[in-house]
Design a protein around this motif. Sequence first.
Motif, PDB file in Angstrom:
ATOM      1  N   ARG A  26     -19.357   2.544 -29.947  1.00 14.05           N
ATOM      2  CA  ARG A  26     -20.652   2.194 -30.553  1.00 14.05           C
ATOM      3  C   ARG A  26     -21.674   1.808 -29.488  1.00 14.05           C
ATOM      4  NH1 ARG A  26     -17.152  -0.313 -34.348  1.00 14.05           N
ATOM      5  NH2 ARG A  26     -17.480  -2.366 -33.390  1.00 14.05           N
ATOM      6  N   ALA A  27     -21.243   1.052 -28.491  1.00 19.00           N
ATOM      7  CA  ALA A  27     -22.166   0.615 -27.440  1.00 19.00           C
ATOM      8  C   ALA A  27     -22.737   1.800 -26.676  1.00 19.00           C
ATOM      9  CB  ALA A  27     -21.456  -0.343 -26.482  1.00 19.00           C
ATOM     10  N   VAL A  28     -21.911   2.779 -26.401  1.00 22.36           N
ATOM     11  CA  VAL A  28     -22.380   3.967 -25.684  1.00 22.36           C
ATOM     12  C   VAL A  28     -23.356   4.763 -26.559  1.00 22.36           C
ATOM     13  CG1 VAL A  28     -21.656   6.157 -24.673  1.00 22.36           C
ATOM     14  CG2 VAL A  28     -20.308   4.085 -24.257  1.00 22.36           C
ATOM     15  N   ALA A  29     -23.034   4.930 -27.822  1.00 25.14           N
ATOM     16  CA  ALA A  29     -23.917   5.671 -28.724  1.00 25.14           C
ATOM     17  C   ALA A  29     -25.271   4.987 -28.865  1.00 25.14           C
ATOM     18  CB  ALA A  29     -23.258   5.830 -30.090  1.00 25.14           C
ATOM     19  N   VAL A  30     -25.267   3.681 -29.008  1.00 29.87           N
ATOM     20  CA  VAL A  30     -26.517   2.930 -29.128  1.00 29.87           C
ATOM     21  C   VAL A  30     -27.332   3.059 -27.841  1.00 29.87           C
ATOM     22  CG1 VAL A  30     -27.490   0.608 -29.308  1.00 29.87           C
ATOM     23  CG2 VAL A  30     -25.684   1.333 -30.878  1.00 29.87           C
ATOM     24  N   ALA A  31     -26.660   3.015 -26.689  1.00 30.66           N
ATOM     25  CA  ALA A  31     -27.371   3.165 -25.423  1.00 30.66           C
ATOM     26  C   ALA A  31     -28.033   4.535 -25.325  1.00 30.66           C
ATOM     27  CB  ALA A  31     -26.409   2.965 -24.256  1.00 30.66           C
ATOM     28  N   ALA A  32     -27.329   5.591 -25.729  1.00 32.33           N
ATOM     29  CA  ALA A  32     -27.899   6.940 -25.704  1.00 32.33           C
ATOM     30  C   ALA A  32     -29.081   7.051 -26.654  1.00 32.33           C
ATOM     31  CB  ALA A  32     -26.823   7.964 -26.051  1.00 32.33           C
ATOM     32  N   ASP A  33     -28.958   6.433 -27.818  1.00 30.29           N
ATOM     33  CA  ASP A  33     -30.033   6.436 -28.807  1.00 30.29           C
ATOM     34  C   ASP A  33     -31.289   5.768 -28.245  1.00 30.29           C
ATOM     35  OD1 ASP A  33     -31.009   6.942 -31.476  1.00 30.29           O
ATOM     36  OD2 ASP A  33     -30.704   4.830 -31.936  1.00 30.29           O
ATOM     37  N   ARG A  34     -31.113   4.611 -27.647  1.00 26.19           N
ATOM     38  CA  ARG A  34     -32.245   3.853 -27.114  1.00 26.19           C
ATOM     39  C   ARG A  34     -32.843   4.508 -25.875  1.00 26.19           C
ATOM     40  NH1 ARG A  34     -29.568  -2.238 -27.733  1.00 26.19           N
ATOM     41  NH2 ARG A  34     -29.869  -2.406 -30.012  1.00 26.19           N
ATOM     42  N   ALA A  35     -32.022   5.232 -25.117  1.00 30.00           N
ATOM     43  CA  ALA A  35     -32.503   5.848 -23.876  1.00 30.00           C
ATOM     44  C   ALA A  35     -33.239   7.163 -24.120  1.00 30.00           C
ATOM     45  CB  ALA A  35     -31.330   6.082 -22.925  1.00 30.00           C
ATOM     46  N   GLY A  36     -33.272   7.622 -25.371  1.00 29.79           N
ATOM     47  CA  GLY A  36     -34.014   8.835 -25.691  1.00 29.79           C
ATOM     48  C   GLY A  36     -33.222  10.114 -25.591  1.00 29.79           C
ATOM     49  N   PHE A  37     -31.889  10.027 -25.545  1.00 32.12           N
ATOM     50  CA  PHE A  37     -31.077  11.236 -25.502  1.00 32.12           C
ATOM     51  C   PHE A  37     -31.276  12.037 -26.791  1.00 32.12           C
ATOM     52  CE2 PHE A  37     -29.637   9.441 -21.795  1.00 32.12           C
ATOM     53  CZ  PHE A  37     -28.499   9.998 -21.254  1.00 32.12           C
ATOM     54  N   ASP A  38     -31.170  13.348 -26.668  1.00 27.27           N
ATOM     55  CA  ASP A  38     -31.417  14.206 -27.830  1.00 27.27           C
ATOM     56  C   ASP A  38     -30.240  14.200 -28.793  1.00 27.27           C
ATOM     57  OD1 ASP A  38     -33.150  16.199 -29.165  1.00 27.27           O
ATOM     58  OD2 ASP A  38     -31.441  17.512 -28.829  1.00 27.27           O
ATOM     59  N   TYR A  39     -29.006  14.233 -28.272  1.00 26.77           N
ATOM     60  CA  TYR A  39     -27.844  14.224 -29.159  1.00 26.77           C
ATOM     61  C   TYR A  39     -26.658  13.530 -28.505  1.00 26.77           C
ATOM     62  CZ  TYR A  39     -25.926  18.312 -26.574  1.00 26.77           C
ATOM     63  OH  TYR A  39     -25.444  19.167 -25.619  1.00 26.77           O
ATOM     64  N   ILE A  40     -25.747  13.069 -29.356  1.00 30.15           N
ATOM     65  CA  ILE A  40     -24.421  12.656 -28.951  1.00 30.15           C
ATOM     66  C   ILE A  40     -23.435  13.585 -29.640  1.00 30.15           C
ATOM     67  CG2 ILE A  40     -24.927  10.248 -28.399  1.00 30.15           C
ATOM     68  CD1 ILE A  40     -24.087   9.471 -31.220  1.00 30.15           C
ATOM     69  N   ALA A  41     -22.320  13.883 -28.965  1.00 31.93           N
ATOM     70  CA  ALA A  41     -21.418  14.917 -29.473  1.00 31.93           C
ATOM     71  C   ALA A  41     -19.988  14.427 -29.541  1.00 31.93           C
ATOM     72  CB  ALA A  41     -21.501  16.161 -28.589  1.00 31.93           C
ATOM     73  N   SER A  42     -19.247  15.013 -30.486  1.00 37.62           N
ATOM     74  CA  SER A  42     -17.835  14.701 -30.676  1.00 37.62           C
ATOM     75  C   SER A  42     -17.054  15.994 -30.851  1.00 37.62           C
ATOM     76  CB  SER A  42     -17.649  13.796 -31.903  1.00 37.62           C
ATOM     77  OG  SER A  42     -16.301  13.440 -32.084  1.00 37.62           O
ATOM     78  N   CYS A  43     -15.839  16.023 -30.294  1.00 35.94           N
ATOM     79  CA  CYS A  43     -14.996  17.227 -30.292  1.00 35.94           C
ATOM     80  C   CYS A  43     -14.126  17.325 -31.539  1.00 35.94           C
ATOM     81  CB  CYS A  43     -14.090  17.221 -29.064  1.00 35.94           C
ATOM     82  SG  CYS A  43     -14.936  17.117 -27.485  1.00 35.94           S
ATOM     83  N   ASP A  44     -13.303  18.383 -31.588  1.00 38.89           N
ATOM     84  CA  ASP A  44     -12.478  18.618 -32.772  1.00 38.89           C
ATOM     85  C   ASP A  44     -11.136  19.229 -32.403  1.00 38.89           C
ATOM     86  OD1 ASP A  44     -11.646  18.991 -35.425  1.00 38.89           O
ATOM     87  OD2 ASP A  44     -12.696  20.893 -35.640  1.00 38.89           O
ATOM     88  N   HIS A  45     -10.073  18.481 -32.635  1.00 39.87           N
ATOM     89  CA  HIS A  45      -8.710  19.019 -32.621  1.00 39.87           C
ATOM     90  C   HIS A  45      -7.920  18.287 -33.693  1.00 39.87           C
ATOM     91  CE1 HIS A  45      -8.478  21.878 -29.347  1.00 39.87           C
ATOM     92  NE2 HIS A  45      -9.189  21.058 -28.581  1.00 39.87           N
ATOM     93  N   VAL A  46      -7.180  19.039 -34.500  1.00 46.54           N
ATOM     94  CA  VAL A  46      -6.356  18.446 -35.544  1.00 46.54           C
ATOM     95  C   VAL A  46      -5.060  17.900 -34.958  1.00 46.54           C
ATOM     96  CG1 VAL A  46      -5.036  18.956 -37.635  1.00 46.54           C
ATOM     97  CG2 VAL A  46      -7.361  19.853 -37.367  1.00 46.54           C
ATOM     98  N   GLY A  47      -4.484  18.631 -34.029  1.00 48.18           N
ATOM     99  CA  GLY A  47      -3.244  18.206 -33.407  1.00 48.18           C
ATOM    100  C   GLY A  47      -3.045  18.934 -32.093  1.00 48.18           C
ATOM    101  N   VAL A  48      -2.476  18.255 -31.108  1.00 48.49           N
ATOM    102  CA  VAL A  48      -2.271  18.835 -29.781  1.00 48.49           C
ATOM    103  C   VAL A  48      -0.769  19.021 -29.559  1.00 48.49           C
ATOM    104  CG1 VAL A  48      -2.562  18.497 -27.295  1.00 48.49           C
ATOM    105  CG2 VAL A  48      -4.370  17.774 -28.877  1.00 48.49           C
ATOM    106  N   PRO A  49      -0.322  20.236 -29.261  1.00 51.69           N
ATOM    107  CA  PRO A  49       1.114  20.471 -29.074  1.00 51.69           C
ATOM    108  C   PRO A  49       1.643  19.799 -27.804  1.00 51.69           C
ATOM    109  CG  PRO A  49      -0.136  22.441 -28.515  1.00 51.69           C
ATOM    110  CD  PRO A  49      -1.111  21.477 -29.116  1.00 51.69           C
ATOM    111  N   ARG A  50       2.931  19.573 -27.797  1.00 49.10           N
ATOM    112  CA  ARG A  50       3.560  18.889 -26.661  1.00 49.10           C
ATOM    113  C   ARG A  50       3.299  19.604 -25.337  1.00 49.10           C
ATOM    114  NH1 ARG A  50       7.004  14.806 -28.093  1.00 49.10           N
ATOM    115  NH2 ARG A  50       7.688  14.771 -30.283  1.00 49.10           N
ATOM    116  N   ARG A  51       3.232  20.929 -25.363  1.00 46.41           N
ATOM    117  CA  ARG A  51       3.047  21.664 -24.107  1.00 46.41           C
ATOM    118  C   ARG A  51       1.677  21.403 -23.481  1.00 46.41           C
ATOM    119  NH1 ARG A  51      -0.047  26.346 -24.450  1.00 46.41           N
ATOM    120  NH2 ARG A  51      -0.680  26.873 -26.596  1.00 46.41           N
TER     121      ARG A  51
END
Length: 310
Positions: A26-51
């Motif tokens: 949350r602290a990082v997101a709020v800092a980006a918001d206040r600093a004028g960044f255009d977007y914050i991003a999040s990735c997507d994986h349902v599950g990561v195999p052992r290999r």
Amino acid sequence: MQLPIQSQSTIYAEPWEAAAGPGDLRAVAVAADRAGFDYIASCDHVGVPRRLAPAMSTIWYDPVATLAHLAAVTERVRLLSHVAVVGLRHPLATAKQYATLDHLSGGRLILGVGAGHVREEFEALGHDFGQRGAVLDEAIDALRAALGPEEFPEHHGKFYDFEGLGQLPRPAQPRVPVWVGGSSLAAVRRAALKGDGWLSQGDPRDRLPEQIATLRRLRAEAARGGAADGCSEEPIVVGAITEPLYVGRPGWEVGRRTVTGAPEELAESLRAYRAMGVHQIQVRFRCRSRDELVDQITAFGAEVAPHLDH
């Protein structure tokens, strides 16, 4: 910027992230918001195999839950899935989640989509890994319909077929931007034909001009031939991921690829992306703690960003 903590591949995660939690995110997101960044991003994986777990780790937060959580503590920064592997889910399920996110955030969603690369994820969820490109092509069309203005969206295709099922709330935006991620020729072609934006997956600077030229050529050819199905008539938004950055002169080893220096020096280096035809850059900062990252974000917004348009 791609958020820390929510994904912790060994390629880019900093050591301090392993013990970080929701408050740090949350602290990082709020800092980006206040600093004028255009977007914050999040990735997507349902599950990561052992290999793959030793390199990728198994820490991958759900992007919808993460971005919705951060929408509640930010005000203006946009919320990007970079990228959602939409072929793992039915488009109506994806649309329900992301339409709700856009509605709750007041229209701040950018839907970044990609084909995915982990075979075991597809197999475990009952999907054909070999057809993921074709599925993604159609999923984009289906999502255009399902995220459009109609309460009862309709789509009829090879992989998905639906009509007569109402979904409210609708997105707050009249048109949710769809950015296509990937640097293969197939991904660049997909972005050119179906995307509102292209998310480069870390192409080095010397490769970007050729990639961008291909993207523009394919889009122009599709427009002339009437094949750019679902694309906006606006020019495509071109994105790039920069080298790691550090604002100032670090007193510790930040890696040979990291761009460091005074704000004007960083800005001069980053302006080269605009000269290539890039419209938005995704930045990442080397840091040893949450506080140092927040300081870097704040310094970049206040001291580097104003020089980027010069």
